[in-house]
Design a protein around this motif. Sequence first.
Motif, mmCIF file in Angstrom:
data_model
loop_
_atom_site.group_PDB
_atom_site.id
_atom_site.type_symbol
_atom_site.label_atom_id
_atom_site.label_comp_id
_atom_site.label_asym_id
_atom_site.label_seq_id
_atom_site.Cartn_x
_atom_site.Cartn_y
_atom_site.Cartn_z
ATOM 1 N N ARG A 36 0.846 -1.194 0.000
ATOM 2 C CA ARG A 36 0.000 0.000 0.000
ATOM 3 C C ARG A 36 0.876 1.235 0.000
ATOM 4 O O ARG A 36 2.018 1.186 0.416
ATOM 5 N N MET A 37 0.312 2.328 -0.496
ATOM 6 C CA MET A 37 1.000 3.608 -0.432
ATOM 7 C C MET A 37 -0.008 4.703 -0.129
ATOM 8 O O MET A 37 -1.169 4.635 -0.542
ATOM 9 N N SER A 38 0.461 5.682 0.617
ATOM 10 C CA SER A 38 -0.363 6.832 0.966
ATOM 11 C C SER A 38 0.528 8.065 0.881
ATOM 12 O O SER A 38 1.602 8.077 1.487
ATOM 13 N N VAL A 39 0.105 9.060 0.107
ATOM 14 C CA VAL A 39 0.944 10.221 -0.158
ATOM 15 C C VAL A 39 0.115 11.499 -0.081
ATOM 16 O O VAL A 39 -0.976 11.573 -0.653
ATOM 17 N N LEU A 40 0.640 12.489 0.630
ATOM 18 C CA LEU A 40 0.085 13.836 0.555
ATOM 19 C C LEU A 40 0.832 14.580 -0.544
ATOM 20 O O LEU A 40 2.024 14.358 -0.763
ATOM 21 N N GLU A 70 3.471 17.436 -7.045
ATOM 22 C CA GLU A 70 2.468 16.636 -7.745
ATOM 23 C C GLU A 70 3.080 15.686 -8.781
ATOM 24 O O GLU A 70 2.705 14.515 -8.854
ATOM 25 N N LEU A 71 4.006 16.164 -9.580
ATOM 26 C CA LEU A 71 4.604 15.322 -10.617
ATOM 27 C C LEU A 71 5.302 14.112 -10.006
ATOM 28 O O LEU A 71 5.129 12.979 -10.466
ATOM 29 N N ASN A 72 6.064 14.327 -8.933
ATOM 30 C CA ASN A 72 6.743 13.208 -8.264
ATOM 31 C C ASN A 72 5.742 12.244 -7.631
ATOM 32 O O ASN A 72 5.941 11.027 -7.647
ATOM 33 N N ALA A 73 4.674 12.777 -7.058
ATOM 34 C CA ALA A 73 3.643 11.927 -6.444
ATOM 35 C C ALA A 73 2.953 11.067 -7.504
ATOM 36 O O ALA A 73 2.745 9.859 -7.300
ATOM 37 N N LEU A 74 2.597 11.679 -8.631
ATOM 38 C CA LEU A 74 1.942 10.920 -9.701
ATOM 39 C C LEU A 74 2.882 9.890 -10.311
ATOM 40 O O LEU A 74 2.454 8.784 -10.666
ATOM 41 N N GLN A 75 4.164 10.232 -10.424
ATOM 42 C CA GLN A 75 5.136 9.262 -10.938
ATOM 43 C C GLN A 75 5.305 8.109 -9.945
ATOM 44 O O GLN A 75 5.391 6.947 -10.340
ATOM 45 N N ALA A 76 5.308 8.410 -8.649
ATOM 46 C CA ALA A 76 5.444 7.366 -7.624
ATOM 47 C C ALA A 76 4.271 6.393 -7.667
ATOM 48 O O ALA A 76 4.456 5.170 -7.601
ATOM 49 N N VAL A 77 3.053 6.917 -7.791
ATOM 50 C CA VAL A 77 1.895 6.013 -7.835
ATOM 51 C C VAL A 77 1.868 5.244 -9.151
ATOM 52 O O VAL A 77 1.483 4.074 -9.187
ATOM 53 N N THR A 78 2.310 5.853 -10.235
ATOM 54 C CA THR A 78 2.395 5.146 -11.513
ATOM 55 C C THR A 78 3.383 3.982 -11.412
ATOM 56 O O THR A 78 3.103 2.875 -11.896
ATOM 57 N N ASN A 79 4.522 4.222 -10.774
ATOM 58 C CA ASN A 79 5.501 3.145 -10.568
ATOM 59 C C ASN A 79 4.922 2.045 -9.683
ATOM 60 O O ASN A 79 5.153 0.858 -9.918
ATOM 61 N N PHE A 80 4.161 2.437 -8.660
ATOM 62 C CA PHE A 80 3.522 1.475 -7.753
ATOM 63 C C PHE A 80 2.521 0.611 -8.528
ATOM 64 O O PHE A 80 2.455 -0.610 -8.339
ATOM 65 N N PHE A 97 -6.969 12.218 -13.627
ATOM 66 C CA PHE A 97 -5.892 12.906 -12.917
ATOM 67 C C PHE A 97 -4.561 12.136 -12.991
ATOM 68 O O PHE A 97 -3.569 12.572 -12.434
ATOM 69 N N LEU A 98 -4.543 10.985 -13.665
ATOM 70 C CA LEU A 98 -3.345 10.138 -13.726
ATOM 71 C C LEU A 98 -2.874 10.017 -15.168
ATOM 72 O O LEU A 98 -3.225 9.075 -15.870
ATOM 73 N N PRO A 99 -2.069 10.956 -15.633
ATOM 74 C CA PRO A 99 -1.722 10.995 -17.050
ATOM 75 C C PRO A 99 -0.814 9.862 -17.521
ATOM 76 O O PRO A 99 -0.709 9.620 -18.713
ATOM 77 N N PHE A 100 -0.190 9.136 -16.586
ATOM 78 C CA PHE A 100 0.813 8.155 -16.999
ATOM 79 C C PHE A 100 0.269 6.738 -17.175
ATOM 80 O O PHE A 100 1.013 5.862 -17.565
#
Length: 193
Positions: A36-40, A70-80, A97-100
């Motif tokens: 699981r991941m949780s990010v602000l 935001e860009l790093n957060a979206l990249q992190a969830v995309t990698n997850f 909201f998830l372009p990747f």
Amino acid sequence: MYTVLDFETTGLNPMTEQVTEIGAIKLDDQFNEVGRMSVLVKLRKGQVLTDFIKQLTGLTEEKLSTGLDELNALQAVTNFIGTDIIIAQFASFDLGFLPFSNNNDFICTKSMFKLLYPEKKSGLKQIVEHYGIEYKNHHQAMADVEMTVQAFLCLKEECDIKGINYLNVMTEPEDRPLKFVPTKATVVQEVQV
């Protein structure tokens, strides 16, 4: 593998608003949790939280000031997520909201419920109450993901028994067109009852 995903955002339009909180739970092929991941997410310069969003989510500018950009957060969830099937309560909204991750297959629990019960409202609250799941801390990303996991398991069983296809399916009300249609989506008009 599956990733159940929820975003909290500053508003509804992915072109002008941004993600503020990400919750995600990874499930294996037997639907056991394996991560699981949780990010602000830090607010972009000039982006604000309205009083409505603060009350709805419990987030504040101060809480978000320590988040990822935001860009790093979206990249992190995309990698997850990787190549997982994405499960979301309203996939059209979250994927907007998830372009990747436009090439991932997805499952929308809101659409699954509408395919089963076209006459009923299909918000997360209505779905979890329908299945007797405790409804708590709504609009907090991880709480919404946890409820969506439970709802999905109930919906999957019912859809599978009835032979209802739900992979990459989005239902759309006649009077409210989807603002974002995922790349692989088959859009089904909701039955008016």
